[in-house]
Design an enzyme around this catalytic site. Structure first.
Site, mmCIF file in Angstrom:
data_model
loop_
_atom_site.group_PDB
_atom_site.id
_atom_site.type_symbol
_atom_site.label_atom_id
_atom_site.label_comp_id
_atom_site.label_asym_id
_atom_site.label_seq_id
_atom_site.Cartn_x
_atom_site.Cartn_y
_atom_site.Cartn_z
ATOM 1 N N LYS A 106 2.314 8.939 8.983
ATOM 2 C CA LYS A 106 1.887 8.313 10.106
ATOM 3 C C LYS A 106 2.377 9.094 10.790
ATOM 4 C CE LYS A 106 -1.061 5.467 7.965
ATOM 5 N NZ LYS A 106 -0.444 4.910 6.449
ATOM 6 N N ASP A 136 9.545 2.309 1.537
ATOM 7 C CA ASP A 136 8.181 3.110 2.162
ATOM 8 C C ASP A 136 8.114 2.894 3.797
ATOM 9 O OD1 ASP A 136 5.552 4.184 2.789
ATOM 10 O OD2 ASP A 136 4.419 3.136 1.351
ATOM 11 N N PHE A 153 0.734 -1.297 -0.190
ATOM 12 C CA PHE A 153 0.234 -0.061 0.021
ATOM 13 C C PHE A 153 0.906 0.792 -0.472
ATOM 14 C CE2 PHE A 153 -2.354 3.194 1.863
ATOM 15 C CZ PHE A 153 -3.850 3.533 0.574
HETATM 16 C C1 LIG Z 1 -1.048 5.054 4.982
HETATM 17 C C2 LIG Z 1 0.193 4.583 3.927
HETATM 18 C C3 LIG Z 1 0.390 5.417 3.074
HETATM 19 C C4 LIG Z 1 -0.148 6.715 2.474
HETATM 20 O O1 LIG Z 1 -0.459 7.660 2.623
HETATM 21 P P1 LIG Z 1 -1.715 9.263 3.201
HETATM 22 O O2 LIG Z 1 -0.351 9.611 4.068
HETATM 23 O O3 LIG Z 1 -2.730 8.177 3.408
HETATM 24 O O4 LIG Z 1 -1.423 8.912 2.220
HETATM 25 C C5 LIG Z 1 1.733 5.153 1.614
HETATM 26 N N1 LIG Z 1 1.894 4.081 2.449
HETATM 27 C C6 LIG Z 1 1.936 3.323 3.756
HETATM 28 C C7 LIG Z 1 2.769 1.942 3.661
HETATM 29 C C8 LIG Z 1 0.727 3.457 4.507
HETATM 30 O O5 LIG Z 1 0.618 2.941 5.734
#
Ligand SMILES: *Cc1c(COP(=O)(O)O)cnc(C)c1O
Length: 397
Positions: free
Chosen positions: A252, A223, A138
Site C-alpha cells: 500500500k 501482513d 484479508f
Molecule cells: C490491501 C491488502 C492486501 C492486498 O494488497 P493488494 O495490493 O490489493 O494485492 C493484503 N493484505 C492487507 C492487510 C491489505 O490491506
C-alpha cells in the site's frame, strides 16, 4: 471525456467486480485534497486505501519520480539497480528484517511470504506446509492469498483452493494453539485487521502468538501491508507489541501510489530462498524503487511517524466526543491514522452522504466507517471532517 462517457465506458467494458462506483470521476489531487472532473473538492480521508501516505502531488516525491523517469524506468533484475540498492538499505536499517524481495502488489508479497515459509521447512527436510490465519483477515486476491484470507465470501466462488490453510478467530490465542499441528509452518496475521473492520490485536495476544511460534518452532508472518510505514503511529505495526516477526510484508503506502510491494525476512529465514526459487519481471524496478525510497525517506525525515501518532490521538479524541453526542455512534477502534468508527447505522449509506459533503471515506463491514487519511493530515483537516460527521449525524438523532 465527459463524465457520462466515462461512466458508460466503465459500464460497457470494465469487468463488473467493483459494482457501482462512487459517483465521481477523480481528476487530480493536491495534499489531502482531491478534485473531480467538475472541479468539486474532497477531503481525502481514504488516501487510495492507505496508499497516498504523503498526500497527492507531494513536490519532492513528484520531482524524484520525474527525474527517475527521465533516467530509466525499467530494466530487469538480471542487472544491479541503484534505486533498489538504496531502498534495500533504508528498509533493512529501519526494520527488523534482514533481507528483502520486491513485488508489485500486496497479494504478491504475501504469496512470496507463504512460499518462503514453506521453503524454510523444505530445506530442513521437515514436512510442514500449513499456514494458520485468522477469520476476518484479508491477505489478497490471488488463489493462495484468498485461501489465507479467513472470509468465505472471497473463497467460495473459486474452489478448489490451494491446500494447507486454515483460519481461527482473531485475538483468540487458545484457538491458535488448538490449530497448530506438526504440519504447521507459519501463523499469518495483520497486527490490525484492515478490511475485516479495523480490529486491533491485543498486546497479550500478539506476544502470546510470538511465544507460541517460538515454542513450536514455526514462523510468525505479519501482513503489514496496511499497517506498515507509519500508518499506525509506529513505523511498523509490530513495534506496538514489542515483538519481531520472522517474515513481514509491505505494499500500500510503500510507493505512495506507484505499485510496489516488499517481502522482508530474518536472515536465517531468507536464506531458504535459493537462486530460481522466486522472481518478478517488474518487481523492484528503478521507478518503483525510487518511489518507495523517496516515500520512506520522506516519512522518516519529515517525522511523519510521530506526527501520525499525534494526529491519531487528536482524531480519536474528537471521534470519542461523537460517542457522547450520538447514541448510534458506538466505538472508535484503531491506532494512529488507521481508525474505524462503529455506528449503529448503515455505514455504506453514510459513506455516500459523506461524499456529498466533500469527504472521502469507506465502509469496512456493514457498520464500520474507515478513516485512513494521508499521514500529512493536520488538526484543522480533522476538525473539518468532524464537522462534516456532526452534520451527517445530526439528522439521525
Ligand atoms: C490491501 C491488502 C492486501 C492486498 O494488497 P493488494 O495490493 O490489493 O494485492 C493484503 N493484505 C492487507 C492487510 C491489505 O490491506
Amino acid at each position: 471525456m465527459k463524465k457520462r462517457e466515462i461512466v458508460k465506458a466503465d459500464n460497457d467494458y470494465f469487468m463488473n467486480v467493483f459494482g457501482d462506483r462512487m459517483p465521481i470521476v477523480v481528476d487530480k489531487g493536491e495534499g489531502i485534497k482531491v478534485y473531480d472532473k467538475e472541479g468539486n473538492e474532497y477531503l481525502d480521508f481514504l488516501a487510495g486505501i492507505a496508499v497516498n501516505a504523503l498526500g497527492h502531488s507531494h513536490p519532492e516525491f513528484n520531482k524524484t519520480l520525474k527525474n527517475q523517469i527521465d533516467k530509466i524506468i525499467h530494466c530487469t533484475n538480471i542487472y544491479y539497480i541503484e534505486p533498489q540498492a538504496k531502498l534495500n538499505k533504508l528498509l533493512v536499517e529501519n526494520s527488523v528484517g534482514d533481507r528483502i524481495f520486491y513485488g508489485n502488489s500486496g497479494a504478491e508479497a504475501n504469496e512470496g511470504a507463504i512460499k518462503l515459509a514453506r521453503k524454510y521447512f523444505k530445506v530442513r527436510d521437515e514436512d510442514r506446509y500449513e499456514v494458520i490465519t485468522t477469520t476476518k483477515s484479508f491477505h489478497g486476491r490471488t488463489l493462495a492469498t484468498i485461501a489465507a484470507t479467513g472470509q468465505e465470501k472471497y473463497q467460495k466462488p473459486f474452489t478448489p483452493l490451494p491446500e494447507g490453510f486454515k483460519s481461527v478467530p482473531f485475538n483468540d490465542l487458545d484457538a491458535l494453539k488448538g490449530a497448530v499441528s506438526d504440519k504447521t509452518c507459519a501463523i499469518m496475521l495483520e497486527p490490525i485487521q484492515g478490511e475485516g473492520g479495523i480490529n486491533v490485536a491485543d498486546k497479550e495476544y500478539l506476544k502470546g502468538v510470538r511465544e507460541l511460534c517460538d515454542e513450536e518452532g514455526i514462523l510468525l508472518l505479519l501482513d503489514e501491508i496496511q499497517t506498515g510505514l507509519g500508518r499506525t503511529g509506529k513505523l511498523f505495526g509490530y513495534e506496538h507489541y514489542g515483538i519481531e516477526p520472522d517474515i513481514f510484508t509491505l505494499a500500500k503506502a510503500l510507493g505512495n501510489g506507484i505499485p510496489v510491494s516488499a517481502l522482508l525476512a530474518k536472515e536465517e529465514v531468507a536464506d531458504a530462498f535459493k537462486p530460481g526459487d522466486h522472481g518478478s519481471t517488474f518487481g523492484g524496478n528503478p521507478l518503483a524503487c525510487a518511489a518507495a525510497y523517496t516515500t520512506l525517506n520522506t516519512i522518516l525525515e519529515e517525522g511523519l511517524v510521530g506526527h501520525t501518532l499525534k494526529m491519531g490521538k487528536y482524531f480519536k479524541n474528537k471521534l470519542n466526543e461523537l460517542i457522547e453526542e450520538y447514541d448510534f455512534v458506538k466505538s472508535v477502534r484503531g491506532k494512529g491514522l488507521m481508525i474505524g468508527l462503529e455506528v449503529d447505522l448503515n455505514a455504506k449509506v453514510l459513506v455516500g452522504e459523506a461524499l456529498e459533503k466533500g469527504l472521502l471515506i469507506n465502509a469496512v463491514s456493514g457498520t464500520t466507517l474507515r478513516f485512513l487519511p494521508p499521514l500529512i493530515v493536520e488538526e484543522k483537516d480533522i476538525d473539518q471532517v468532524v464537522e462534516i460527521l456532526n452534520d451527517m449525524f445530526a439528522k439521525y438523532e
